[in-house]
Scaffold this motif. Structure first.
Motif, PDB file in Angstrom:
ATOM      1  N   ASP A   1       0.835  -1.212   0.000  1.00  0.00           N
ATOM      2  CA  ASP A   1       0.000   0.000   0.000  1.00  0.00           C
ATOM      3  C   ASP A   1       0.867   1.257   0.000  1.00  0.00           C
ATOM      4  O   ASP A   1       0.537   2.249  -0.665  1.00  0.00           O
ATOM      5  N   LEU A   2       1.967   1.207   0.753  1.00  0.00           N
ATOM      6  CA  LEU A   2       2.871   2.360   0.797  1.00  0.00           C
ATOM      7  C   LEU A   2       3.496   2.602  -0.572  1.00  0.00           C
ATOM      8  O   LEU A   2       3.566   3.749  -1.039  1.00  0.00           O
ATOM      9  N   PHE A   3       3.944   1.533  -1.232  1.00  0.00           N
ATOM     10  CA  PHE A   3       4.500   1.674  -2.574  1.00  0.00           C
ATOM     11  C   PHE A   3       3.460   2.220  -3.548  1.00  0.00           C
ATOM     12  O   PHE A   3       3.781   3.009  -4.443  1.00  0.00           O
ATOM     13  N   ALA A   4       2.207   1.787  -3.402  1.00  0.00           N
ATOM     14  CA  ALA A   4       1.142   2.258  -4.289  1.00  0.00           C
ATOM     15  C   ALA A   4       0.908   3.759  -4.130  1.00  0.00           C
ATOM     16  O   ALA A   4       0.622   4.462  -5.109  1.00  0.00           O
ATOM     17  N   LYS A   5       1.051   4.253  -2.911  1.00  0.00           N
ATOM     18  CA  LYS A   5       0.825   5.676  -2.647  1.00  0.00           C
ATOM     19  C   LYS A   5       2.059   6.512  -2.957  1.00  0.00           C
ATOM     20  O   LYS A   5       1.947   7.690  -3.280  1.00  0.00           O
ATOM     21  N   ASP A   6       3.241   5.909  -2.812  1.00  0.00           N
ATOM     22  CA  ASP A   6       4.495   6.649  -2.997  1.00  0.00           C
ATOM     23  C   ASP A   6       5.331   5.953  -4.075  1.00  0.00           C
ATOM     24  O   ASP A   6       6.189   5.125  -3.778  1.00  0.00           O
ATOM     25  N   ARG A   7       5.063   6.291  -5.324  1.00  0.00           N
ATOM     26  CA  ARG A   7       5.777   5.642  -6.425  1.00  0.00           C
ATOM     27  C   ARG A   7       7.268   5.991  -6.409  1.00  0.00           C
ATOM     28  O   ARG A   7       8.098   5.192  -6.844  1.00  0.00           O
ATOM     29  N   ARG A   8       7.584   7.164  -5.922  1.00  0.00           N
ATOM     30  CA  ARG A   8       9.002   7.556  -5.860  1.00  0.00           C
ATOM     31  C   ARG A   8       9.766   6.654  -4.890  1.00  0.00           C
ATOM     32  O   ARG A   8      10.917   6.283  -5.136  1.00  0.00           O
ATOM     33  N   LEU A   9       9.121   6.293  -3.788  1.00  0.00           N
ATOM     34  CA  LEU A   9       9.754   5.371  -2.838  1.00  0.00           C
ATOM     35  C   LEU A   9       9.992   4.017  -3.501  1.00  0.00           C
ATOM     36  O   LEU A   9      11.058   3.410  -3.323  1.00  0.00           O
ATOM     37  N   LEU A  10       9.010   3.559  -4.277  1.00  0.00           N
ATOM     38  CA  LEU A  10       9.173   2.287  -4.990  1.00  0.00           C
ATOM     39  C   LEU A  10      10.345   2.366  -5.962  1.00  0.00           C
ATOM     40  O   LEU A  10      11.134   1.422  -6.078  1.00  0.00           O
ATOM     41  N   GLU A  11      10.463   3.504  -6.614  1.00  0.00           N
ATOM     42  CA  GLU A  11      11.531   3.674  -7.598  1.00  0.00           C
ATOM     43  C   GLU A  11      12.910   3.735  -6.937  1.00  0.00           C
ATOM     44  O   GLU A  11      13.868   3.106  -7.408  1.00  0.00           O
ATOM     45  N   LEU A  12      12.999   4.496  -5.846  1.00  0.00           N
ATOM     46  CA  LEU A  12      14.307   4.733  -5.222  1.00  0.00           C
ATOM     47  C   LEU A  12      14.709   3.646  -4.233  1.00  0.00           C
ATOM     48  O   LEU A  12      15.893   3.279  -4.144  1.00  0.00           O
ATOM     49  N   ARG A  13      13.727   3.159  -3.470  1.00  0.00           N
ATOM     50  CA  ARG A  13      14.073   2.243  -2.382  1.00  0.00           C
ATOM     51  C   ARG A  13      13.392   0.873  -2.489  1.00  0.00           C
ATOM     52  O   ARG A  13      13.626   0.017  -1.642  1.00  0.00           O
ATOM     53  N   GLY A  14      12.556   0.680  -3.497  1.00  0.00           N
ATOM     54  CA  GLY A  14      11.812  -0.575  -3.587  1.00  0.00           C
ATOM     55  C   GLY A  14      12.725  -1.789  -3.600  1.00  0.00           C
ATOM     56  O   GLY A  14      12.503  -2.768  -2.862  1.00  0.00           O
ATOM     57  N   SER A  15      13.759  -1.742  -4.428  1.00  0.00           N
ATOM     58  CA  SER A  15      14.677  -2.879  -4.534  1.00  0.00           C
ATOM     59  C   SER A  15      15.395  -3.134  -3.217  1.00  0.00           C
ATOM     60  O   SER A  15      15.499  -4.278  -2.763  1.00  0.00           O
ATOM     61  N   LEU A  16      15.877  -2.078  -2.589  1.00  0.00           N
ATOM     62  CA  LEU A  16      16.580  -2.221  -1.301  1.00  0.00           C
ATOM     63  C   LEU A  16      15.667  -2.853  -0.253  1.00  0.00           C
ATOM     64  O   LEU A  16      16.074  -3.774   0.477  1.00  0.00           O
ATOM     65  N   ILE A  17      14.435  -2.378  -0.186  1.00  0.00           N
ATOM     66  CA  ILE A  17      13.489  -2.867   0.832  1.00  0.00           C
ATOM     67  C   ILE A  17      13.167  -4.345   0.623  1.00  0.00           C
ATOM     68  O   ILE A  17      13.241  -5.149   1.557  1.00  0.00           O
ATOM     69  N   ILE A  18      12.827  -4.707  -0.613  1.00  0.00           N
ATOM     70  CA  ILE A  18      12.453  -6.104  -0.891  1.00  0.00           C
ATOM     71  C   ILE A  18      13.647  -7.031  -0.679  1.00  0.00           C
ATOM     72  O   ILE A  18      13.520  -8.105  -0.069  1.00  0.00           O
ATOM     73  N   ARG A  19      14.810  -6.641  -1.159  1.00  0.00           N
ATOM     74  CA  ARG A  19      16.001  -7.500  -1.038  1.00  0.00           C
ATOM     75  C   ARG A  19      16.368  -7.726   0.425  1.00  0.00           C
ATOM     76  O   ARG A  19      16.675  -8.853   0.831  1.00  0.00           O
ATOM     77  N   TYR A  20      16.321  -6.656   1.223  1.00  0.00           N
ATOM     78  CA  TYR A  20      16.723  -6.819   2.623  1.00  0.00           C
ATOM     79  C   TYR A  20      15.699  -7.647   3.400  1.00  0.00           C
ATOM     80  O   TYR A  20      16.065  -8.437   4.284  1.00  0.00           O
ATOM     81  N   LEU A  21      14.428  -7.475   3.070  1.00  0.00           N
ATOM     82  CA  LEU A  21      13.408  -8.313   3.703  1.00  0.00           C
ATOM     83  C   LEU A  21      13.625  -9.789   3.355  1.00  0.00           C
ATOM     84  O   LEU A  21      13.429 -10.673   4.192  1.00  0.00           O
ATOM     85  N   CYS A  22      14.027 -10.040   2.103  1.00  0.00           N
ATOM     86  CA  CYS A  22      14.299 -11.430   1.705  1.00  0.00           C
ATOM     87  C   CYS A  22      15.506 -11.991   2.440  1.00  0.00           C
ATOM     88  O   CYS A  22      15.607 -13.208   2.648  1.00  0.00           O
ATOM     89  N   THR A  23      16.429 -11.122   2.827  1.00  0.00           N
ATOM     90  CA  THR A  23      17.584 -11.563   3.625  1.00  0.00           C
ATOM     91  C   THR A  23      17.165 -11.890   5.052  1.00  0.00           C
ATOM     92  O   THR A  23      17.625 -12.877   5.643  1.00  0.00           O
ATOM     93  N   LEU A  24      16.279 -11.066   5.594  1.00  0.00           N
ATOM     94  CA  LEU A  24      15.864 -11.226   6.991  1.00  0.00           C
ATOM     95  C   LEU A  24      14.818 -12.324   7.166  1.00  0.00           C
ATOM     96  O   LEU A  24      14.759 -12.963   8.224  1.00  0.00           O
ATOM     97  N   LEU A  25      13.983 -12.511   6.149  1.00  0.00           N
ATOM     98  CA  LEU A  25      12.889 -13.482   6.243  1.00  0.00           C
ATOM     99  C   LEU A  25      13.033 -14.522   5.128  1.00  0.00           C
ATOM    100  O   LEU A  25      14.005 -14.519   4.382  1.00  0.00           O
ATOM    101  N   ASP A  26      12.061 -15.393   5.011  1.00  0.00           N
ATOM    102  CA  ASP A  26      12.071 -16.421   3.979  1.00  0.00           C
ATOM    103  C   ASP A  26      11.641 -15.806   2.648  1.00  0.00           C
ATOM    104  O   ASP A  26      10.511 -15.316   2.510  1.00  0.00           O
TER     105      ASP A  26
END
Length: 685
Positions: free
Chosen positions: A425-450
């Motif tokens: 939902d946050l990415f849907a509301k803030d496309r700039r965040l998805l563009e700038l930090r989306g990859s970092l957020i998803i990758r690090y979550l995949c490191t921390l979780l399954d």
């Protein structure tokens, strides 16, 4: 009625000399009064002594004539000397007129009043302590006087009264504290010097425990640290340091009443105030322990403020103090209220300073680990602030925030879904965040979780089968939502095809369509495929990764019905580059297996991809690769796909293709609707 000379308790000659302009005559008259009082005292003529004191106090000390007032004051001092030990019986009459004259407009009268008070106190000694507050009130006025002689006299009187208090066993400090509170707020430097001196003296008196009253004047002492006078700052600092040492040695100290003062001083504008206050907070945490359990949130707020201070020394002390408090709370077995702590931490997440935000996140992470059950109640309150922090300018803050979100996700499956839904939902509301930090957020979550669980859940959310989301089959989605899903899938696909953190997930997908593949692997491919259909190129990449070449060849043929945009061609170009990466090394080696049952399907998929490309470097790269394979075949590359039937287990290819086409049709209709609305709006007059 006026007193006649015949009725006067003093001879006329003494009366004349006592009001004379000459100091010597007044002095001689005072000596005669002293002798007279001694004689009357020996005769025990109490009435006449009282009459003399009354005359001196009423007719002289309060006269409108300044010389008479001076004479009255000297006379009262002489009376005190003449009375000696029995002065205690007459203090009620002697002191009021003397104290009254401390406010006299004439500086010399004030000086004589001070001198008279000195002589009375010197004779009365401990008996004068009954009037200590009145005397101290007078001292404060004298110390603030503009006349240098008055100040000098006040200093002498101050030393004498201090000696009297020090040697006394019956000083009533409880009566004095309200007066101390009154004057300690004054900014006059001389009054401040007086107060610090008295606080130090009283602290040295054996039978006076100033620690009991420290909360009543500690704030005033701290304020003196910011005084412009260096001596006052040093004296106040010395007194504060001495009290801290006493607290360290004392077995019973009430820390609570002082916490508010320290918290306030930690936010003082003056550096030395903040430094001293945070040092006290550090010692309180070490000494107070569980006694401070009700004040954790206040102390934490002060620490968080100082941890980002402009002064390096304050930052260092605050950093150590923060560690001490965090470790203590983490290790305590006592129950404490989480709500005040979390309110403070949530507020500090909005701080303008990176160290403060980092410290707040570490605290939340610790509390999630320590009190999982209790923290469940506050997740809904915490989550909005944590999500806002994902937009932080500092990468280290974002990564630490993701650790907190991962910790929340581990609480339960419900919290896991809640966090991922909130992030989408946050990415849907803030496309700039998805563009700038989306990859970092998803990758690090995949490191921390399954990573498998994350991709499965994200695919389910984006596909529209999650809670509070309608599926594409149930309702037509707006163009903005469809565009977001396409961009989100593009991001997830790129991460899947490039991130080393997802090696295990890629291996699972490669084997997801094997005959002996686990059910969960096949389900993962199907749910991801359904979501990936929002982005045609990502869908093809997923099929190639999962070695679903039959499906890939069919998907490529569907591209003829897809809107070919610049963005689409850029994604195709990127996919060709990725085919040359180590991730697809198995696919490239399979190109050599010309006799394999699915080789022709793979070649068809890649040739179809080649046909989509304009003449570019990507076209040349892929064409060269395919030409190399073709020369080794000595046969037609594009064999009949039917020979490959049965190479892989049935995965409902027709249904999957239909889902792809339905999803793309939805995107096409949404774009057409937008164009129609734009056309209507431009035609309006």
């Amino acid at each position: 009625m006026e007193t006649t000379p015949a009725e006067s308790p003093l001879p006329p000659a003494i009366l004349r000399s006592l009001g004379d302009r000459s100091y010597d005559k007044r002095k001689n008259a005072a000596l005669e009064i002293e002798a007279l009082i001694k004689a009357l005292h020996e005769k025990q003529d109490t009435d006449r002594i009282c009459s003399v004191i009354a005359m001196l106090g009423q007719d002289f000390a309060t006269s409108t004539n300044a010389n008479h007032r001076k004479g009255g004051l000297i006379g009262l001092a002489a009376t005190a000397i003449g009375l000696m030990q029995d002065i205690r019986l007459y203090l009620d009459a002697l002191l009021p007129p003397v104290l009254h004259c401390l406010d006299d407009p004439e500086s010399r009268v004030r000086y004589y009043s001070c001198e008279s008070l000195y002589n009375i106190a010197k004779v009365a000694r401990g008996h004068v302590l009954r009037y200590f507050n009145q005397i101290f009130d007078g001292l404060c006025k004298l110390f603030a006087d503009v006349d240098i002689d008055v100040k000098n006299g006040a200093n002498l009187l101050d030393r004498l009264v201090k000696d009297i208090v020090t040697e006394s066993n019956c000083f009533d400090v409880e009566r004095f504290i309200p007066l101390l509170q009154k004057y300690i707020r004054r900014s006059n430097p001389y009054v401040r010097q007086l107060l610090v001196g008295w606080i130090t003296v009283l602290d040295s008196v054996p039978n006076v425990n100033m620690l009991d009253w420290l909360p009543d004047f500690l704030d005033g002492l701290f304020n003196m640290l910011a005084d412009s006078n260096r001596e006052i700052r040093q004296a106040a600092g010395s007194a504060i340091g001495a009290f801290l040492n006493e607290i360290k040695k004392s077995a019973s100290v009430e820390f609570g009443p002082m916490v508010g003062i320290l918290v306030s001083q930690c936010r003082n504008r003056e550096r030395f105030n903040r430094l001293t206050a945070i040092v006290w907070v550090q010692e309180f945490i070490k000494l107070g322990g569980n006694k401070l359990i009700l004040f954790y949130s206040e102390l934490l707020g002060a620490i968080m403020y100082c941890i980002s201070d402009s002064d390096i020394e304050i930052r260092q002390v605050a950093g150590y103090t923060n560690i001490d408090l965090l470790q203590f709370v983490e290790g305590t077995s006592e129950e404490f209220e989480l709500s005040p702590l979390l309110q403070t931490l949530t507020l500090e997440l909005k701080s303008n300073h990176i160290p403060t935000r980092m410290a707040a996140l570490r605290w939340i992470n610790m509390l999630l680990e320590k009190a999982q059950g209790e923290m469940n109640k506050f997740i809904s309150e915490l989550l909005p602030s944590l999500l806002n922090t994902l937009s932080d300018e500092a990468d280290e803050v974002v990564l630490t925030n993701l650790e907190v979100l991962a910790r929340i996700s581990l609480l339960s499956d419900c919290e896991f879904q809640l966090v991922l839904n909130a992030i989408v939902d946050l990415f849907a509301k803030d496309r700039r965040l998805l563009e700038l930090r989306g990859s970092l957020i998803i990758r690090y979550l995949c490191t921390l979780l399954d990573s498998k669980s994350i991709y499965f859940s994200l695919a389910a959310i984006l596909r529209g089968s999650s809670i509070n989301r309608e599926s594409p089959q149930d309702a037509a989605l707006p163009a903005e939502e469809l565009e977001f899903r396409s961009i989100m899938v593009q991001t997830l696909s790129l991460i899947l095809l490039t991130a080393r953190e997802l090696d295990a997930l890629r291996e699972l997908l490669r084997s997801s369509l094997e005959a002996d593949a686990p059910k969960e692997a096949t389900e993962l491919f199907i749910i991801m495929y359904g979501c990936w259909c929002h982005n045609p190129v990502a869908t093809l990449a997923l099929c190639l990764l999962a070695q679903a070449y039959d499906l890939a060849a069919s998907v490529v043929t569907q591209f003829a019905k897809v809107d070919i945009t610049v963005g689409f061609l850029m994604q195709v170009d990127k996919l060709v580059q990725l085919l040359e990466s180590p991730i697809f090394i198995q696919l490239r080696l399979q190109l050599l297996e010309v006799d394999a049952s699915d080789h022709s399907l793979l070649m068809k998929s890649l040739y179809g991809l080649l046909m989509l490309l304009p003449q570019s470097s990507a076209f040349i790269t892929l064409s060269t690769r395919l030409t190399t394979v073709a020369t080794q075949q000595n046969a037609n590359v594009l064999r009949n796909p039917s020979t490959a039937a049965g190479a892989r287990p049935a995965i409902e290819k027709v249904e999957l293709l239909a889902g792809f086409q339905d999803t793309q049709d939805m995107h096409t209709k949404a774009r057409q609707n937008v164009l129609v609305r734009l056309d209507h709006s431009t035609r309006r007059p």
